[in-house]
Design a protein around this motif. Structure first.
Motif, PDB file in Angstrom:
ATOM      1  N   SER A  51       4.140  -8.598  -9.292  1.00  0.00           N
ATOM      2  CA  SER A  51       4.373  -9.478  -8.174  1.00  0.00           C
ATOM      3  C   SER A  51       3.067 -10.229  -7.493  1.00  0.00           C
ATOM      4  O   SER A  51       3.127 -11.380  -7.228  1.00  0.00           O
ATOM      5  CB  SER A  51       5.187  -8.863  -7.139  1.00  0.00           C
ATOM      6  N   ASP A  92       7.732  -9.134   6.834  1.00  0.00           N
ATOM      7  CA  ASP A  92       9.066  -8.474   6.962  1.00  0.00           C
ATOM      8  C   ASP A  92       8.940  -6.936   6.274  1.00  0.00           C
ATOM      9  O   ASP A  92      10.019  -6.531   6.588  1.00  0.00           O
ATOM     10  CB  ASP A  92      10.185  -9.167   6.516  1.00  0.00           C
ATOM     11  N   ARG A  93       8.167  -6.713   5.600  1.00  0.00           N
ATOM     12  CA  ARG A  93       8.137  -5.259   5.226  1.00  0.00           C
ATOM     13  C   ARG A  93       6.879  -4.454   5.700  1.00  0.00           C
ATOM     14  O   ARG A  93       5.735  -5.265   6.435  1.00  0.00           O
ATOM     15  CB  ARG A  93       7.954  -5.262   3.859  1.00  0.00           C
ATOM     16  N   THR A  95       0.825 -14.587  -7.846  1.00  0.00           N
ATOM     17  CA  THR A  95       0.339 -15.696  -6.928  1.00  0.00           C
ATOM     18  C   THR A  95      -1.134 -16.284  -7.141  1.00  0.00           C
ATOM     19  O   THR A  95      -1.619 -16.877  -6.394  1.00  0.00           O
ATOM     20  CB  THR A  95       0.203 -14.813  -5.596  1.00  0.00           C
ATOM     21  N   GLU A 126       3.034  -5.117   5.774  1.00  0.00           N
ATOM     22  CA  GLU A 126       2.708  -5.162   4.545  1.00  0.00           C
ATOM     23  C   GLU A 126       1.575  -6.281   4.202  1.00  0.00           C
ATOM     24  O   GLU A 126       1.894  -7.492   4.503  1.00  0.00           O
ATOM     25  CB  GLU A 126       3.643  -5.225   3.509  1.00  0.00           C
ATOM     26  N   TRP A 171       7.940  -2.652  -2.512  1.00  0.00           N
ATOM     27  CA  TRP A 171       6.569  -3.110  -2.049  1.00  0.00           C
ATOM     28  C   TRP A 171       5.850  -3.924  -3.225  1.00  0.00           C
ATOM     29  O   TRP A 171       6.457  -4.088  -4.484  1.00  0.00           O
ATOM     30  CB  TRP A 171       5.633  -1.846  -1.962  1.00  0.00           C
ATOM     31  N   PHE A 172       4.837  -4.398  -3.006  1.00  0.00           N
ATOM     32  CA  PHE A 172       3.976  -5.357  -3.957  1.00  0.00           C
ATOM     33  C   PHE A 172       3.626  -4.473  -5.082  1.00  0.00           C
ATOM     34  O   PHE A 172       3.183  -3.266  -4.962  1.00  0.00           O
ATOM     35  CB  PHE A 172       2.852  -5.941  -3.163  1.00  0.00           C
ATOM     36  N   THR A 186       0.432 -11.025   1.671  1.00  0.00           N
ATOM     37  CA  THR A 186       1.251 -10.297   2.787  1.00  0.00           C
ATOM     38  C   THR A 186       2.882 -10.572   3.122  1.00  0.00           C
ATOM     39  O   THR A 186       3.119 -11.510   2.149  1.00  0.00           O
ATOM     40  CB  THR A 186       0.711 -10.912   4.258  1.00  0.00           C
ATOM     41  N   ASN A 187       3.314  -9.716   3.565  1.00  0.00           N
ATOM     42  CA  ASN A 187       4.938 -10.054   3.710  1.00  0.00           C
ATOM     43  C   ASN A 187       5.292  -9.302   5.195  1.00  0.00           C
ATOM     44  O   ASN A 187       5.340  -8.088   5.126  1.00  0.00           O
ATOM     45  CB  ASN A 187       5.571  -9.295   2.539  1.00  0.00           C
ATOM     46  N   SER A 241      11.742  -2.573   4.492  1.00  0.00           N
ATOM     47  CA  SER A 241      12.102  -4.015   4.940  1.00  0.00           C
ATOM     48  C   SER A 241      12.738  -3.776   6.302  1.00  0.00           C
ATOM     49  O   SER A 241      13.327  -2.892   6.479  1.00  0.00           O
ATOM     50  CB  SER A 241      12.816  -4.794   3.851  1.00  0.00           C
TER      51      SER A 241
END
Length: 294
Positions: free
Chosen positions: A199, A263-264, A203, A159, A194-195, A260-261, A145
């Motif tokens: 997680s 920040d990672r 969604t 990510e 990570w995903f 998506t993320n 991160s």
């Protein structure tokens, strides 16, 4: 028997190769009068003309040709032996640490481009399950991160994951029933950042029904996860950047929405000091990731 003075040998060989006293002088980085002097010495040793002077350059006489053939082989062999016996300068070795997923799926398919551009550099790739520690002067591409790393770290791949599977398996999965498909999991230590499928499935509009789900598969490296997906063993989470090449070739297809993320992701980090070789590798990694230089 009087021994022949061999100090003129290289000059004579170069004159025969060049067909010109001035060109031979240029190649040997000496003056043309010095070349002419050495040729006169050679002709004095053998008592015959070795060259025919012409309007443009020179030509070997039959005696000169016979001598040139012998000396060319000898000089070439001496040069080769000298090169083999001299201590070779140690080439700079660059060490890059990263994880199994990045090294096998992103780095190796394109590393030949860097090696072709920088043949003077020796590169050592150290792949670990988690590339988290580095020695002084080493570079690394790590999944982390943004908050974990210092301001010098450069994000080269945010990510973004998408479910992927083999085309034949996707054809048998009606739209909207991804939670019921066999899933391929990447085993990780508790608290992995990570995903994962847990997680990701949070969604989805519909939770996975354990009664309808088929048997899952678990692997301890991401390379095995992707190999299993290619073999049609189930649906895997595909990280953008790592699976793009396989999607472009239709070896894998998307089987669900993207998550998506920003920040990672993968970051390029390096411990000082830097040198020209390290800067070249950093610039190449940035360029291959589509980032501006600098």
């Amino acid at each position: 028997m009087r021994r022949v003075d061999l100090g003129w040998m290289r000059v004579f060989v170069e004159v025969g190769r060049a067909g010109s006293l001035s060109e031979a002088a240029h190649r040997l980085n000496i003056t043309q009068p010095a070349v002419s002097y050495q040729i006169r010495r050679a002709e004095g040793e053998f008592g015959v003309a070795l060259l025919l002077r012409k309007a443009r350059g020179v030509e070997l006489t039959p005696e000169g040709r016979a001598l040139h053939d012998i000396l060319t082989r000898a000089v070439t062999q001496v040069d080769a032996l000298a090169e083999a016996l001299r201590p070779q300068p140690r080439r700079k070795t660059l060490r890059l640490c990263t994880d199994y997923a990045f090294s096998s799926l992103w780095l190796m398919p394109r590393l030949h481009l860097f090696r072709a551009a920088h043949p003077e550099l020796e590169l050592q790739i150290v792949a670990l399950q988690h590339a988290g520690t580095r020695a002084e002067g080493e570079m690394a591409v790590v999944f982390a991160s943004r908050a974990e790393l210092g301001p010098e770290a450069v994000q080269i791949m945010p990510e973004a994951v998408v479910p992927v599977c083999a085309p034949a398996l996707r054809a048998g999965l009606p739209d909207g029933v991804l939670p019921d498909a066999p899933l391929i999991h990447l085993d990780a230590e508790p608290g992995a950042i990570w995903f994962d499928w847990t997680s990701y499935q949070r969604t989805l509009p519909r939770a996975r029904d354990p009664r309808r789900a088929r048997g899952d598969l678990r692997c301890n490296t991401y390379a095995l996860v992707i190999e299993a997906a290619l073999a049609g063993q189930g649906v895997a989470l595909g990280w953008r950047g790592l699976v793009d090449r396989l999607l472009a070739r239709d070896q894998l297809v998307e089987a669900g929405p993207e998550l998506t993320n920003p920040d990672r992701g993968y970051f390029l980090v390096a411990n000082a000091p830097h040198d020209a070789g390290a800067e070249a590798l950093c610039s190449w990694l940035r360029a291959e990731a589509g980032l501006p230089s600098g």
